[in-house]
Design an enzyme around this catalytic site. Structure first.
Site, short mmCIF file in Angstrom:
data_model
loop_
_atom_site.label_atom_id
_atom_site.label_comp_id
_atom_site.label_asym_id
_atom_site.label_seq_id
_atom_site.Cartn_x
_atom_site.Cartn_y
_atom_site.Cartn_z
N HIS A 7 -7.50 -5.79 -0.34
CA HIS A 7 -6.33 -4.91 -0.43
C HIS A 7 -5.06 -5.53 0.18
O HIS A 7 -4.03 -4.88 0.25
CB HIS A 7 -6.68 -3.59 0.30
CG HIS A 7 -5.65 -2.51 0.18
ND1 HIS A 7 -5.14 -2.08 -1.04
CD2 HIS A 7 -5.01 -1.77 1.13
CE1 HIS A 7 -4.24 -1.11 -0.82
NE2 HIS A 7 -4.14 -0.92 0.48
N ASP A 33 -9.56 -4.91 -5.69
CA ASP A 33 -9.04 -4.16 -4.55
C ASP A 33 -9.89 -2.89 -4.39
O ASP A 33 -9.84 -2.01 -5.25
CB ASP A 33 -7.57 -3.80 -4.80
CG ASP A 33 -6.91 -3.10 -3.62
OD1 ASP A 33 -7.64 -2.49 -2.80
OD2 ASP A 33 -5.68 -3.16 -3.52
N SER A 61 0.83 -1.20 0.00
CA SER A 61 0.00 0.00 0.00
C SER A 61 0.87 1.26 0.00
O SER A 61 1.74 1.41 -0.85
CB SER A 61 -0.97 -0.06 1.19
OG SER A 61 -2.04 0.84 1.03
#
Length: 267
Positions: free
Chosen positions: A249, A221, A97
């Site tokens: 995610h 996602d 991320s």
């Protein structure tokens, strides 16, 4: 003054004499424990460095400063400090991320340390830009609602947000684990960091990277749509794009085996 090791709760595992080091960087609301299956898969052959971002995990809470971390550049500086203090080289950086983008910006700033980049569910820009056709996944109205929910009842927000982004409803423990690390962050720090992440724009930086990069996405996602992965692949030189057959995610949490094999073939 704390060392970087203390400030970022650094743990070193694996082979001390290995020629290559894998650094794992966790995403917002997560911590280094999320990488455990990956660490176990690589620690026989690589030196492994784990750390927590300031403001999360077991990093020193007193090191958090809203001005230093008003953008993710504060975390880029932290990673540079870590590379220098541990005297690392031939780094394979695996960032989830926001930490994928922190790794990419660090590799642009300090390229001599890096060998390869693995970007798990990463994004240079979360906001849609209708005028240019850029799809980031969020609009400002949605972000304002998110900030409002975080401010109103942080723990209720954390639980709902965890279920939304982790998905994999048949394995509720995955969302529960993320909700736990997310809830352990002080609400004001979480809000400050969320704004720095969700409103950032590093699209212009992508083309500056010279380090080979593997972009990893899931099939669905909710935080980083497939258009973002394709955008990064087009704009990051020497990059590959791989899709893991899982939703949500957190590919390294919901499908660690597949992520491990993709990384192994890349490095």
């Amino acid at each position: 003054m704390h060392t970087v090791k203390e400030k970022n709760n650094v743990h070193i595992r694996g082979r001390a004499d290995a020629t290559h080091t894998i650094i794992f960087g966790h995403g917002f609301g997560s911590d280094q424990t999320a990488f455990e299956p990956l660490v176990q898969a690589f620690e026989a052959d690589y030196k492994i460095v784990l750390f927590d971002n300031v403001g999360g995990g077991k990093a020193d809470i007193n090191a958090f400063s809203p001005s230093r971390y008003s953008t993710i550049q504060g975390y880029v500086t932290d990673l540079g400090d870590l590379l220098r203090e541990l005297n690392l080289e031939n780094v394979i950086y695996v960032g989830h991320s926001v930490n994928g983008m922190i790794g990419l910006l660090s590799a642009i700033k300090y390229p001599s340390y890096f060998n390869k980049l693995v970007l798990l569910g990463s994004s240079p820009r979360y906001l849609n830009e209708p005028e240019t056709g850029y799809v980031g996944g969020f609009n400002m109205e949605a972000l304002e609602q998110l900030y409002n929910a975080m401010s109103t009842n942080y723990f209720a927000w954390a639980s709902g947000f965890a279920q939304l982004v982790v998905q994999n409803e048949d394995r509720p423990e995955l969302a529960a684990n993320f909700a736990k690390t997310l809830s352990s962050i002080r609400a004001d720090i979480a809000l400050s960091v969320a704004k720095a992440i969700f409103e950032m724009d590093h699209r212009n930086e992508l083309g500056k990277s010279v380090i080979p990069a593997l972009i990893v996405q899931t099939t669905d996602d909710p935080a980083v749509p497939k258009e973002v992965g394709e955008y990064m692949h087009r704009h990051i030189p020497n990059s590959q794009l791989a899709t893991v057959n899982t939703r949500g995610h957190f590919p390294h949490v919901s499908a660690p085996g597949e992520v491990i094999s993709i990384i192994k073939s890349f490095i």
